[in-house]
Design a protein around this motif. Structure first.
Motif, short mmCIF file in Angstrom:
data_model
loop_
_atom_site.label_atom_id
_atom_site.label_comp_id
_atom_site.label_asym_id
_atom_site.label_seq_id
_atom_site.Cartn_x
_atom_site.Cartn_y
_atom_site.Cartn_z
N ARG A 143 1.23 -6.19 -21.54
CA ARG A 143 1.86 -7.39 -20.97
C ARG A 143 1.75 -8.53 -21.97
NH1 ARG A 143 -0.90 -6.33 -15.53
NH2 ARG A 143 0.85 -5.82 -14.18
N TRP A 156 -7.59 -4.41 -17.18
CA TRP A 156 -6.57 -4.13 -16.16
C TRP A 156 -6.95 -2.86 -15.37
CZ3 TRP A 156 -3.73 0.46 -16.38
CH2 TRP A 156 -2.88 0.64 -15.29
N ARG A 158 -7.48 -2.82 -11.42
CA ARG A 158 -6.58 -2.02 -10.58
C ARG A 158 -7.39 -1.00 -9.78
NH1 ARG A 158 -0.69 -0.91 -10.17
NH2 ARG A 158 -0.57 1.07 -9.12
N ASN A 191 11.74 -9.08 -17.10
CA ASN A 191 10.35 -8.78 -17.37
C ASN A 191 10.22 -8.37 -18.84
OD1 ASN A 191 7.64 -8.23 -16.91
ND2 ASN A 191 8.04 -7.18 -14.98
N CYS A 198 3.94 -1.66 -8.60
CA CYS A 198 3.48 -2.66 -7.63
C CYS A 198 2.53 -2.04 -6.58
CB CYS A 198 4.69 -3.25 -6.94
SG CYS A 198 4.29 -4.31 -5.56
C1 HEM Z 1 9.25 -7.40 -1.93
C2 HEM Z 1 8.01 -7.48 -2.35
C3 HEM Z 1 7.51 -7.20 -3.74
C4 HEM Z 1 8.19 -6.94 -4.91
C5 HEM Z 1 9.69 -6.88 -5.14
C6 HEM Z 1 7.18 -6.74 -5.95
C7 HEM Z 1 7.46 -6.45 -7.28
C8 HEM Z 1 6.50 -6.22 -8.26
C9 HEM Z 1 6.78 -5.99 -9.66
C10 HEM Z 1 8.16 -5.98 -10.30
C11 HEM Z 1 5.59 -5.82 -10.31
C12 HEM Z 1 5.36 -5.56 -11.81
C13 HEM Z 1 4.97 -6.83 -12.54
C14 HEM Z 1 4.60 -6.53 -13.97
O1 HEM Z 1 3.64 -5.82 -14.22
O2 HEM Z 1 5.26 -7.03 -14.87
C15 HEM Z 1 4.56 -5.91 -9.31
C16 HEM Z 1 3.23 -5.75 -9.59
C17 HEM Z 1 2.27 -5.95 -8.66
N1 HEM Z 1 2.44 -6.26 -7.32
FE1 HEM Z 1 4.19 -6.46 -6.32
N2 HEM Z 1 5.94 -6.87 -5.40
C18 HEM Z 1 6.10 -7.15 -4.05
C19 HEM Z 1 5.10 -7.37 -3.13
C20 HEM Z 1 3.77 -7.28 -3.40
C21 HEM Z 1 2.71 -7.51 -2.43
C22 HEM Z 1 2.91 -7.89 -0.98
C23 HEM Z 1 1.54 -7.34 -3.11
C24 HEM Z 1 0.11 -7.47 -2.65
C25 HEM Z 1 -0.36 -8.17 -1.73
C26 HEM Z 1 1.84 -6.99 -4.47
C27 HEM Z 1 0.91 -6.72 -5.45
C28 HEM Z 1 1.20 -6.40 -6.75
C29 HEM Z 1 0.18 -6.17 -7.77
C30 HEM Z 1 -1.32 -6.21 -7.56
C31 HEM Z 1 0.85 -5.88 -8.96
C32 HEM Z 1 0.22 -5.58 -10.32
C33 HEM Z 1 -0.01 -4.08 -10.46
C34 HEM Z 1 -0.67 -3.73 -11.76
O3 HEM Z 1 -0.50 -4.38 -12.76
O4 HEM Z 1 -1.41 -2.75 -11.78
N3 HEM Z 1 3.21 -6.96 -4.61
N4 HEM Z 1 5.13 -6.16 -8.08
#
Ligand code: HEM
Length: 521
Positions: free
Chosen positions: A131, A155, A159, A423, A498
């Protein structure tokens, strides 16, 4: 002759001329060493590209001035930046192209909307990329390191600690959402002009921002921030939010109210993300106060959860009440460092709040604009769940999944409006992407260590070659019998996919509420 202060032994020390000479020589040596290093690395990279049969992708040149121009355009964009501007650049230069510096010929960044390249970066060659600093720079004052902003071992550790909390019963339990949903609909109701009449214009994003903040805080801390309840209690003059307030009352509102502070902090974060390398320009007292309020709000719950866990340990047996601080009850044990725990919890709040609220808002806008989809959805929902008087099935996670057309509507909403539309990843080593090089764009391309590769999810989700001639249209029926792969990444993919993707069922739930009046069981 100008002299520096004399040392006590009477000897002449460094003269001004000498100082200039030494500085200039050091600077020249530094520049030469940089050039040598640069040439050596460049040669090595070119050999690497040759060995792997790579060809460069089409290039656009950009100088310092055009870079500033581009940034200015982004900051001032009022219309749809993706449709009006970025799409044209991809049409003219192909699905993978690079931006080169006009003077040095160096690659500044690679842009791609090719699923094969995205898959390589996010999955097949995951360890070749990391990242970029943009996200941590933007988020740092609100929260430090956590799963959303870190790389490498930090990370993986973060995670690993939170992943377990996002599987199974906890995220599938939609029963706690009823109260927050009701508040959201009450807010819209409260804008009614007269009995049984239309409501006044309501800024639906604000309603959903509160809905997601209240449900997410309940999930994280065990207690909702109750921003909706506060909104419903306030007089109509107060409802204009902090934006209209003058400095002192604005600062006071930030310190008084978590929801206001959270909104302000995220407004600044969004601006810092847009500013890229100039992120530090978006700062100020309002931002710092908002960060302070957000952090101390979380600290307060963590302190109470820790105290509660200690008492439970002394008592020796666990009760239902020991889980009353929500997710943090589960995490206190794993985090001896409570600042790290606070950062992690706030990162989850940020990751989940705006993404879900924005998806809900787009869902309502698209359904409003497409009455034929709305009619079919009503039919499908009533067929599965029934009505208030004749309920057929309870609103559970499993039944929401089984309502196929509802799922298709939501898939289509996040296809057209992914909340992470743009992104990027940075190459940690010299690496290869499988497509985009040469005249036909089919050869692999080499990416030099340190180069940013930006992927435009929004435009990839609308490529006609991948989605057909109606790619820009809202047509949930396209999902019948379709299984998407790397051309569809609203929730990202690979090891950093995610963690909250199941939250899409919150979205389903809110969409269906107006049809099935009975509450979740
Ligand atoms: C419509 C709802 C959601 C969308 C479209 C979405 C989309 C995304 C995307 C595109 C990423 C990647 C970001 C990156 O690494 O550049 C991501 C990562 C992540 N999202 Fe979501 N998200 C949503 C809801 C949520 C919710 C409700 C939570 C938790 C409460 C969440 C927790 C996370 C976490 C913790 C990551 C990081 C994962 C990692 O790096 O290991 N997301 N999400």
């Amino acid at each position: 002759m100008i002299k520096f202060a004399q040392p006590y032994d009477g000897e002449d020390s460094i003269t001004f001329e000498n100082a200039i000479l030494i500085t200039t020589s050091a600077l020249i040596v530094y520049v030469i060493l940089r050039l040598v290093r640069h040439t050596f690395l460049r040669r090595r990279f070119e050999a690497f590209a040759r060995v792997h049969g790579c060809a460069p992708p089409p290039a656009i040149t950009s100088s310092f001035l055009t870079g500033i121009q581009h940034k200015w355009k982004r900051l001032n964009q009022r219309g749809d930046m993706f449709n009006d501007y970025m799409n044209r650049v991809f049409q003219e230069n192909g699905p993978t192209h690079e931006i080169k510096n006009t003077w040095t010929g160096e690659t500044k960044a690679v842009y791609t909307i090719a699923p094969e390249n995205v898959k390589t970066m996010l999955s097949t060659k995951f360890s070749d990329y990391h990242r970029p600093r943009t996200m941590p720079n933007a988020l740092n004052p609100v929260m430090g390191q956590g799963v959303f902003t870190s790389n490498g071992e930090a990370w993986a550790h973060s995670r690993g600690l939170v992943r377990a909390q996002f599987s199974g019963k906890r995220v599938r339990d939609v029963s706690k959402l009823g109260k927050h949903m009701q508040n959201a609909f009450d807010t819209i109701e409260s804008n009614k002009i007269g009995k049984d009449s239309w409501t006044e214009e309501t800024e639906i994003l604000l309603v959903f921002n509160r809905f997601t903040l209240d449900s997410a805080t309940e999930f994280m801390f065990g207690t909702s921030a109750e921003s909706h309840e506060a909104f419903l209690r306030e007089s109509s003059e107060m409802k204009n939010t902090y934006k209209g307030m003058k400095s002192f009352s604005r600062y006071k509102a930030i310190l008084d109210d978590f929801a206001t502070a959270f909104d302000i902090a995220l407004d600044y974060v969004a601006l810092r993300l847009k500013l890229g390398r100039l992120w530090f320009l978006a700062d100020g007292l309002a931002f710092r106060l908002a960060c302070y309020k957000v952090r101390s709000y979380a600290d307060d719950y963590i302190r109470r959860a820790v105290a509660h866990a200690e008492v439970a340990k002394i008592n020796g047996k666990e009760t239902e009440d020991d889980r009353r601080f929500g997710l943090i009850s589960e995490l206190v044990e794993s985090y001896p460092d409570k600042v790290a725990l606070r950062n992690q919890v706030l990162q989850l709040l940020v990751a989940g709040r705006d993404t879900t609220a924005a998806t809900l808002t787009w869902a309502f806008i698209l359904l409003e604009a497409h009455p034929e989809v709305f009619a079919r959805l009503s039919h499908a929902v009533l067929e599965v769940f029934g009505t208030e008087t004749v309920p057929l099935a309870p609103v559970t996670y499993e039944n929401l999944r089984a309502c196929t057309y509802l799922q298709h509507v939501v898939f289509e909403v996040v296809r057209l409006y992914p909340t992470g539309p743009l992104n990027a990843r940075k190459a940690s080593v010299n690496s290869i992407l499988p497509t985009g090089g040469g005249r036909d764009g089919l050869k692999p391309i080499a990416v030099q260590k340190g180069t940013t590769v930006a992927y435009n999810t929004y435009l990839m989700h609308r490529r006609e070659e991948l989605w057909g001639p109606d790619a820009w249209k809202f047509r949930p029926a396209r999902w019948e019998g379709k299984k998407a792969s790397w051309e569809y990444i609203p929730f990202h993919g690979g090891p950093q996919t995610c963690l909250g993707r199941e939250s899409i069922h919150f979205v389903c739930l809110v969409i269906i509420t107006p049809y099935t009046i009975h509450k979740p069981h």
